[in-house]
Design an enzyme around this catalytic site. Structure first.
Site, PDB file in Angstrom:
ATOM      1  N   GLU A  73      -0.086   5.291   0.467  1.00 38.00           N
ATOM      2  CA  GLU A  73      -0.805   6.177   1.378  1.00 38.00           C
ATOM      3  C   GLU A  73      -0.064   7.514   0.253  1.00 38.00           C
ATOM      4  OE1 GLU A  73      -1.111   5.399   5.633  1.00 38.00           O
ATOM      5  OE2 GLU A  73      -2.186   3.620   4.973  1.00 38.00           O
ATOM      6  N   CYS A 107      -4.170   0.115  -2.715  1.00 36.68           N
ATOM      7  CA  CYS A 107      -3.774  -0.732  -1.766  1.00 36.68           C
ATOM      8  C   CYS A 107      -2.949  -1.642  -2.201  1.00 36.68           C
ATOM      9  CB  CYS A 107      -5.160  -1.278  -1.395  1.00 36.68           C
ATOM     10  SG  CYS A 107      -6.412  -0.148  -0.366  1.00 36.68           S
ATOM     11  N   ASN A 119       0.903  -1.476  -0.162  1.00 39.74           N
ATOM     12  CA  ASN A 119       0.247  -0.161  -0.068  1.00 39.74           C
ATOM     13  C   ASN A 119       1.005   1.528  -0.464  1.00 39.74           C
ATOM     14  OD1 ASN A 119       0.612  -1.148   2.646  1.00 39.74           O
ATOM     15  ND2 ASN A 119      -1.132  -0.031   3.059  1.00 39.74           N
ATOM     16  N   CYS A 137     -10.344  -4.549   0.443  1.00 41.49           N
ATOM     17  CA  CYS A 137     -11.301  -3.704   0.721  1.00 41.49           C
ATOM     18  C   CYS A 137     -12.830  -3.952  -1.225  1.00 41.49           C
ATOM     19  CB  CYS A 137     -10.618  -2.323   0.342  1.00 41.49           C
ATOM     20  SG  CYS A 137     -10.461  -2.091  -1.365  1.00 41.49           S
ATOM     21  N   GLU A 177      -2.471  -5.259  -3.142  1.00 42.37           N
ATOM     22  CA  GLU A 177      -3.633  -5.682  -3.918  1.00 42.37           C
ATOM     23  C   GLU A 177      -3.394  -4.956  -5.162  1.00 42.37           C
ATOM     24  OE1 GLU A 177      -4.653  -5.491  -1.384  1.00 42.37           O
ATOM     25  OE2 GLU A 177      -5.622  -6.087  -0.356  1.00 42.37           O
ATOM     26  N   CYS A 196     -10.878  -3.278  -4.317  1.00 41.94           N
ATOM     27  CA  CYS A 196      -9.287  -4.674  -4.522  1.00 41.94           C
ATOM     28  C   CYS A 196     -10.371  -5.873  -5.031  1.00 41.94           C
ATOM     29  CB  CYS A 196      -8.674  -4.975  -3.454  1.00 41.94           C
ATOM     30  SG  CYS A 196      -6.941  -3.079  -3.456  1.00 41.94           S
TER      31      CYS A 196
HETATM   32  N1  THU Z   1      -5.221  -1.477   2.530  1.00 39.85           N
HETATM   33  C1  THU Z   1      -4.439  -2.423   2.160  1.00 39.85           C
HETATM   34  O1  THU Z   1      -3.447  -2.289   0.774  1.00 39.85           O
HETATM   35  N2  THU Z   1      -5.128  -3.404   1.411  1.00 39.85           N
HETATM   36  C2  THU Z   1      -6.085  -4.241   2.060  1.00 39.85           C
HETATM   37  O2  THU Z   1      -6.301  -5.106   2.033  1.00 39.85           O
HETATM   38  C3  THU Z   1      -6.954  -3.671   3.341  1.00 39.85           C
HETATM   39  C4  THU Z   1      -6.234  -1.752   3.716  1.00 39.85           C
HETATM   40  C5  THU Z   1      -4.797  -0.295   2.832  1.00 39.85           C
HETATM   41  C6  THU Z   1      -5.710   0.968   2.747  1.00 39.85           C
HETATM   42  C7  THU Z   1      -4.033   1.693   3.746  1.00 39.85           C
HETATM   43  O3  THU Z   1      -3.323   2.071   2.816  1.00 39.85           O
HETATM   44  C8  THU Z   1      -4.748   0.908   5.166  1.00 39.85           C
HETATM   45  O4  THU Z   1      -3.879  -0.284   4.259  1.00 39.85           O
HETATM   46  C9  THU Z   1      -5.516   1.205   6.150  1.00 39.85           C
HETATM   47  O5  THU Z   1      -6.586   1.144   4.978  1.00 39.85           O
END
Ligand code: THU
Length: 142
Positions: free
Chosen positions: A52, A61, A50, A92, A63, A95
């Site tokens: 941000e 994310c 991920n 999420c 995935e 994804c």
């Molecule tokens: N996130 C992912 O990368 N994958 C997931 O399956 C769930 C959430 C990330 C998004 C964000 O950067 C952090 O986790 C918190 O939501």
């Protein structure tokens, strides 16, 4: 490569790959580091973390990073994806939708930071009723 080639050793390799890249996650806001590793039918593994952003919605994310890396290199068939989060949290909705675009039978392995697979299911099970190409009809304008 087909679903049958998804041996225990390969599953473990996927989880380990996702676990390893997790340290590259850029998550200064949520502190929720995620790693993903996607196995293609050609036998390659594409990983993702991920990423941000200070403008929160601009983040992405792990995935989707893995899927977009793979697709942007010509891959479209995915056998499995391992997702490693701190606590085994679930992919999420966005994804799930992106994974569904490329196949409902892709296996999703959800693991915690220790690499323990807590749940495993297909994309179809994760996202029943996904919106797909068939839903786009030419005469859909009201
Ligand atoms: N996130 C992912 O990368 N994958 C997931 O399956 C769930 C959430 C990330 C998004 C964000 O950067 C952090 O986790 C918190 O939501």
């Amino acid at each position: 490569m087909s679903r049958e080639s998804l041996t225990d050793a390969l599953r473990q390799q996927l989880v380990s790959a996702a676990q390893e890249v997790r340290s590259w996650a850029y998550a200064p806001y949520s502190h929720y580091a995620v790693g993903a590793a996607l196995l293609t039918a050609s036998g390659r593994i594409y990983d993702g973390v991920n990423v941000e952003n200070a403008a929160y919605p601009a983040g992405i994310c792990a995935e989707r990073v893995a899927v977009f890396k793979a697709v942007s290199e010509g891959e479209r068939e995915f056998l499995a994806v391992a997702v490693v989060t701190p606590n085994g949290g679930s992919p999420c909705g966005s994804c799930r939708q992106v994974l569904a675009e490329f196949g409902l039978e892709t296996l999703v392995l959800i693991a915690n930071a220790a690499g323990e697979v807590l749940r495993e299911m297909t994309v179809a099970e994760l996202l029943p009723g996904a919106f797909r190409a068939d839903d786009l009809v030419a005469d859909a304008t009201p």
